[in-house]
Motif scaffolding. Structure first.
Motif, PDB file in Angstrom:
ATOM      1  N   ASP A  88     -12.284  -2.585  -8.827  1.00 42.60           N
ATOM      2  CA  ASP A  88     -12.899  -3.269  -9.655  1.00 42.60           C
ATOM      3  C   ASP A  88     -14.394  -3.613  -9.210  1.00 42.60           C
ATOM      4  OD1 ASP A  88     -13.702  -5.641 -10.976  1.00 42.60           O
ATOM      5  OD2 ASP A  88     -12.121  -7.106 -10.539  1.00 42.60           O
ATOM      6  N   VAL A  89     -15.257  -3.253  -9.929  1.00 43.11           N
ATOM      7  CA  VAL A  89     -16.843  -3.369  -9.681  1.00 43.11           C
ATOM      8  C   VAL A  89     -17.185  -4.656  -9.773  1.00 43.11           C
ATOM      9  CG1 VAL A  89     -17.608  -0.895 -10.199  1.00 43.11           C
ATOM     10  CG2 VAL A  89     -17.275  -2.626 -11.982  1.00 43.11           C
ATOM     11  N   THR A  90     -16.633  -5.840 -10.384  1.00 48.67           N
ATOM     12  CA  THR A  90     -17.102  -6.738 -10.523  1.00 48.67           C
ATOM     13  C   THR A  90     -16.994  -7.676  -9.234  1.00 48.67           C
ATOM     14  OG1 THR A  90     -14.984  -7.965 -11.363  1.00 48.67           O
ATOM     15  CG2 THR A  90     -16.912  -7.151 -12.935  1.00 48.67           C
ATOM     16  N   LEU A  91     -15.791  -7.125  -8.300  1.00 49.36           N
ATOM     17  CA  LEU A  91     -15.565  -7.729  -6.868  1.00 49.36           C
ATOM     18  C   LEU A  91     -16.919  -7.873  -6.071  1.00 49.36           C
ATOM     19  CD1 LEU A  91     -13.598  -8.710  -5.075  1.00 49.36           C
ATOM     20  CD2 LEU A  91     -12.932  -6.580  -4.323  1.00 49.36           C
ATOM     21  N   VAL A  92     -17.830  -6.927  -6.230  1.00 46.74           N
ATOM     22  CA  VAL A  92     -18.881  -7.117  -5.235  1.00 46.74           C
ATOM     23  C   VAL A  92     -19.876  -8.170  -5.514  1.00 46.74           C
ATOM     24  CG1 VAL A  92     -21.229  -5.932  -4.651  1.00 46.74           C
ATOM     25  CG2 VAL A  92     -19.212  -4.536  -4.725  1.00 46.74           C
ATOM     26  N   GLY A  93     -19.919  -8.533  -6.906  1.00 48.70           N
ATOM     27  CA  GLY A  93     -20.555  -9.908  -7.189  1.00 48.70           C
ATOM     28  C   GLY A  93     -19.921 -11.119  -6.694  1.00 48.70           C
ATOM     29  N   PHE A 107     -25.594 -11.688   0.012  1.00 47.88           N
ATOM     30  CA  PHE A 107     -25.443 -10.448   0.751  1.00 47.88           C
ATOM     31  C   PHE A 107     -24.845  -9.148   0.045  1.00 47.88           C
ATOM     32  CE2 PHE A 107     -24.529 -14.136   3.896  1.00 47.88           C
ATOM     33  CZ  PHE A 107     -25.479 -14.030   4.552  1.00 47.88           C
ATOM     34  N   TYR A 108     -25.876  -8.614  -0.889  1.00 50.96           N
ATOM     35  CA  TYR A 108     -25.574  -7.711  -1.833  1.00 50.96           C
ATOM     36  C   TYR A 108     -24.886  -6.234  -1.046  1.00 50.96           C
ATOM     37  CZ  TYR A 108     -26.181  -4.433  -5.745  1.00 50.96           C
ATOM     38  OH  TYR A 108     -26.064  -3.516  -6.618  1.00 50.96           O
ATOM     39  N   SER A 109     -26.116  -5.935  -0.304  1.00 51.54           N
ATOM     40  CA  SER A 109     -25.790  -4.730   0.599  1.00 51.54           C
ATOM     41  C   SER A 109     -24.478  -4.717   1.281  1.00 51.54           C
ATOM     42  CB  SER A 109     -27.153  -4.272   1.394  1.00 51.54           C
ATOM     43  OG  SER A 109     -26.634  -2.930   1.826  1.00 51.54           O
ATOM     44  N   PHE A 110     -24.357  -5.722   1.999  1.00 47.98           N
ATOM     45  CA  PHE A 110     -22.967  -5.980   2.905  1.00 47.98           C
ATOM     46  C   PHE A 110     -21.899  -5.982   1.901  1.00 47.98           C
ATOM     47  CE2 PHE A 110     -19.654  -8.705   4.198  1.00 47.98           C
ATOM     48  CZ  PHE A 110     -19.426  -8.432   5.519  1.00 47.98           C
ATOM     49  N   ALA A 111     -21.823  -6.524   0.811  1.00 47.76           N
ATOM     50  CA  ALA A 111     -20.954  -6.709  -0.183  1.00 47.76           C
ATOM     51  C   ALA A 111     -20.408  -5.235  -0.623  1.00 47.76           C
ATOM     52  CB  ALA A 111     -20.874  -7.475  -1.100  1.00 47.76           C
ATOM     53  N   THR A 112     -21.413  -4.556  -0.788  1.00 47.05           N
ATOM     54  CA  THR A 112     -21.063  -3.018  -1.238  1.00 47.05           C
ATOM     55  C   THR A 112     -20.343  -2.147  -0.194  1.00 47.05           C
ATOM     56  OG1 THR A 112     -23.101  -1.896  -0.921  1.00 47.05           O
ATOM     57  CG2 THR A 112     -23.207  -3.064  -2.792  1.00 47.05           C
ATOM     58  N   LYS A 152     -29.829  -4.187  -8.386  1.00 44.64           N
ATOM     59  CA  LYS A 152     -29.309  -5.207  -7.492  1.00 44.64           C
ATOM     60  C   LYS A 152     -28.171  -5.716  -8.416  1.00 44.64           C
ATOM     61  CE  LYS A 152     -32.249  -5.216  -4.284  1.00 44.64           C
ATOM     62  NZ  LYS A 152     -33.485  -6.005  -4.056  1.00 44.64           N
ATOM     63  N   ASP A 153     -27.662  -5.215  -9.489  1.00 38.47           N
ATOM     64  CA  ASP A 153     -26.278  -5.646 -10.244  1.00 38.47           C
ATOM     65  C   ASP A 153     -25.433  -4.535 -10.169  1.00 38.47           C
ATOM     66  OD1 ASP A 153     -24.793  -5.222 -12.677  1.00 38.47           O
ATOM     67  OD2 ASP A 153     -25.175  -7.374 -12.630  1.00 38.47           O
ATOM     68  N   TYR A 154     -24.468  -4.523  -9.251  1.00 37.36           N
ATOM     69  CA  TYR A 154     -23.411  -3.693  -8.836  1.00 37.36           C
ATOM     70  C   TYR A 154     -23.051  -2.761  -9.946  1.00 37.36           C
ATOM     71  CZ  TYR A 154     -20.624  -0.710  -6.026  1.00 37.36           C
ATOM     72  OH  TYR A 154     -20.017   0.536  -5.113  1.00 37.36           O
ATOM     73  N   VAL A 155     -22.548  -3.498 -11.093  1.00 34.20           N
ATOM     74  CA  VAL A 155     -22.022  -2.850 -11.964  1.00 34.20           C
ATOM     75  C   VAL A 155     -22.995  -1.935 -12.905  1.00 34.20           C
ATOM     76  CG1 VAL A 155     -21.034  -2.987 -14.591  1.00 34.20           C
ATOM     77  CG2 VAL A 155     -20.427  -4.596 -12.690  1.00 34.20           C
ATOM     78  N   ASN A 156     -24.190  -2.324 -12.996  1.00 34.19           N
ATOM     79  CA  ASN A 156     -25.144  -1.556 -13.273  1.00 34.19           C
ATOM     80  C   ASN A 156     -25.688  -0.282 -12.398  1.00 34.19           C
ATOM     81  OD1 ASN A 156     -25.843  -2.672 -15.860  1.00 34.19           O
ATOM     82  ND2 ASN A 156     -27.040  -4.096 -14.956  1.00 34.19           N
ATOM     83  N   PHE A 157     -25.519  -0.759 -11.058  1.00 39.56           N
ATOM     84  CA  PHE A 157     -25.944   0.316 -10.082  1.00 39.56           C
ATOM     85  C   PHE A 157     -24.880   1.497  -9.966  1.00 39.56           C
ATOM     86  CE2 PHE A 157     -24.839   1.552  -5.675  1.00 39.56           C
ATOM     87  CZ  PHE A 157     -25.964   2.184  -5.216  1.00 39.56           C
ATOM     88  N   LYS A 158     -23.478   1.137  -9.991  1.00 40.15           N
ATOM     89  CA  LYS A 158     -22.764   2.329  -9.989  1.00 40.15           C
ATOM     90  C   LYS A 158     -22.790   3.089 -11.143  1.00 40.15           C
ATOM     91  CE  LYS A 158     -17.818   3.535  -9.672  1.00 40.15           C
ATOM     92  NZ  LYS A 158     -16.353   2.645  -9.728  1.00 40.15           N
ATOM     93  N   GLY A 159     -23.108   2.513 -12.430  1.00 39.61           N
ATOM     94  CA  GLY A 159     -23.517   3.212 -13.834  1.00 39.61           C
ATOM     95  C   GLY A 159     -24.588   4.181 -13.559  1.00 39.61           C
ATOM     96  N   ILE A 160     -25.716   3.748 -12.771  1.00 39.46           N
ATOM     97  CA  ILE A 160     -26.953   4.429 -12.380  1.00 39.46           C
ATOM     98  C   ILE A 160     -26.736   5.767 -11.710  1.00 39.46           C
ATOM     99  CG2 ILE A 160     -29.294   4.300 -11.512  1.00 39.46           C
ATOM    100  CD1 ILE A 160     -29.041   1.183 -12.534  1.00 39.46           C
ATOM    101  N   LEU A 161     -25.814   5.391 -10.628  1.00 36.49           N
ATOM    102  CA  LEU A 161     -25.466   6.636  -9.879  1.00 36.49           C
ATOM    103  C   LEU A 161     -24.670   7.624 -10.597  1.00 36.49           C
ATOM    104  CD1 LEU A 161     -26.237   7.062  -6.863  1.00 36.49           C
ATOM    105  CD2 LEU A 161     -24.056   6.110  -6.088  1.00 36.49           C
ATOM    106  N   ILE A 162     -23.669   7.254 -11.409  1.00 36.06           N
ATOM    107  CA  ILE A 162     -22.811   8.224 -12.233  1.00 36.06           C
ATOM    108  C   ILE A 162     -23.697   9.117 -12.977  1.00 36.06           C
ATOM    109  CG2 ILE A 162     -21.241   8.314 -13.901  1.00 36.06           C
ATOM    110  CD1 ILE A 162     -19.787   5.880 -12.264  1.00 36.06           C
ATOM    111  N   ASP A 163     -24.652   8.346 -13.785  1.00 43.84           N
ATOM    112  CA  ASP A 163     -25.707   8.979 -14.774  1.00 43.84           C
ATOM    113  C   ASP A 163     -26.543  10.056 -13.919  1.00 43.84           C
ATOM    114  OD1 ASP A 163     -24.833   7.399 -16.628  1.00 43.84           O
ATOM    115  OD2 ASP A 163     -26.726   6.008 -16.502  1.00 43.84           O
ATOM    116  N   PHE A 164     -26.752   9.606 -12.614  1.00 42.46           N
ATOM    117  CA  PHE A 164     -28.067  10.508 -11.885  1.00 42.46           C
ATOM    118  C   PHE A 164     -26.982  11.684 -11.555  1.00 42.46           C
ATOM    119  CE2 PHE A 164     -28.507  11.972  -7.406  1.00 42.46           C
ATOM    120  CZ  PHE A 164     -29.840  12.239  -7.319  1.00 42.46           C
ATOM    121  N   ARG A 165     -25.651  11.505 -11.050  1.00 39.99           N
ATOM    122  CA  ARG A 165     -24.752  12.749 -10.878  1.00 39.99           C
ATOM    123  C   ARG A 165     -24.679  13.638 -11.942  1.00 39.99           C
ATOM    124  NH1 ARG A 165     -18.725  11.573  -8.928  1.00 39.99           N
ATOM    125  NH2 ARG A 165     -18.533  10.680 -11.138  1.00 39.99           N
ATOM    126  N   ALA A 166     -24.529  13.020 -13.207  1.00 43.96           N
ATOM    127  CA  ALA A 166     -24.266  13.800 -14.255  1.00 43.96           C
ATOM    128  C   ALA A 166     -25.449  14.675 -14.787  1.00 43.96           C
ATOM    129  CB  ALA A 166     -23.799  12.759 -15.383  1.00 43.96           C
TER     130      ALA A 166
END
Length: 202
Positions: A88-93, A107-112, A152-166
Motif C-alpha cells: 500500500d503506497v499510501t502507507l508512506v504518507g 520524515f519522508y525519506s525515513f518512511a520510504t 515528495k509525494d510517494y504515490v507520485n514518486f513510485k509512479g515516476i520511477l516506474i515511468d523511468f524504468r519503462a
C-alpha cells in the motif's frame, strides 16, 4: 544540465548492480538490516521491535531523527503489517508525519526506507540523489512531465520511477534494482559537498 550522465541502459544498470555488490560496507549493512527486518523483528506490533528497527535505520542511513521513540510509537499505532505486505503506497504518507512535542515533523525519506526494508520490491527508497537523477533525466530526455514537488509525494514518486524504468526499456529489473542503480548514479554525478557515505534523509 552541465553534467553529462550516461544514457540509462540495461548495460548501465548491470554495471551499477555489480558495483553495488562489490561495496562491502553497503552490502554488510544491508545484510544486517535484512536479518533485523525479515528474521528477528518482522512484525510491527511491539514498539520495542519497531524501536530496534527505526533506531538501526536512523543510524545506518544517517537520517538525523534526534528523538526516535515518538517515531516508533507512531508506527506502532498505525498497525501497518497488512498494508506493508500488500504494498500500500499510501502507507508512506501515514508514517512520514510525526508530531514530536508540539511540532509536526516530516520524515519522508525515513518512511520510504522503513517500508522498503519490509517489502523492497514494492517500496523504492526516496532520497536526494534519486531526486536529482530523476529531475536530470526529465529535463534532458522528457521521460515524464512531473513537477519537482511530485517527488515528495510517494504515490507520485513510485509512479515516476516506474515511468523511468519503462521509458528507458529497463523492465527486466525490479524496483529495488532500479533504486540501487539510480542512487549510485546520483552519488557519482551529483555528489554532496558534505560527503555522507550512505543514504541520509534530505
Amino acid at each position: 544540465m552541465d553534467v553529462d550522465v550516461p544514457y540509462p541502459s540495461i548495460e548501465q544498470v548491470e554495471f551499477y548492480l555489480v558495483k553495488w555488490n562489490g561495496l562491502e560496507n553497503y552490502h554488510l549493512q544491508e545484510d544486517a538490516l535484512n536479518k533485523l527486518f525479515f528474521e528477528l523483528c518482522p512484525k510491527n506490533t511491539d514498539v520495542i521491535d519497531i524501536l530496534l528497527k527505526a533506531s538501526t535505520l536512523n543510524d545506518f542511513y544517517s537520517t538525523n531523527i534526534f528523538s526516535i521513540y515518538p517515531v516508533a510509537k507512531h508506527i506502532c499505532a498505525l498497525d501497518i503489517d497488512t498494508r506493508l505486505k500488500a504494498g500500500d503506497v499510501t502507507l508512506v504518507g501515514d508514517i512520514q508525519y510525526v508530531t514530536i512535542g508540539d511540532i509536526e515533523k516530516n520524515f519522508y525519506s525515513f518512511a520510504t526506507k522503513y517500508c522498503s526494508h519490509h517489502n523492497p520490491l514494492d517500496y523504492p527508497i526516496y532520497d536526494s540523489y534519486v531526486d536529482e537523477v530523476l529531475r536530470y533525466f526529465r529535463n534532458r530526455d522528457s521521460f515524464s512531465d512531473f513537477q519537482d514537488g511530485d517527488l515528495k509525494d510517494y504515490v507520485n514518486f513510485k509512479g515516476i520511477l516506474i515511468d523511468f524504468r519503462a521509458f528507458y526499456g529497463l523492465d527486466k529489473f525490479n524496483l529495488k534494482q532500479i533504486d540501487q542503480y539510480v542512487w549510485q548514479l546520483g552519488k557519482d554525478y551529483f555528489p554532496k559537498n558534505y560527503g555522507k557515505k550512505n543514504r541520509g534523509d534530505k
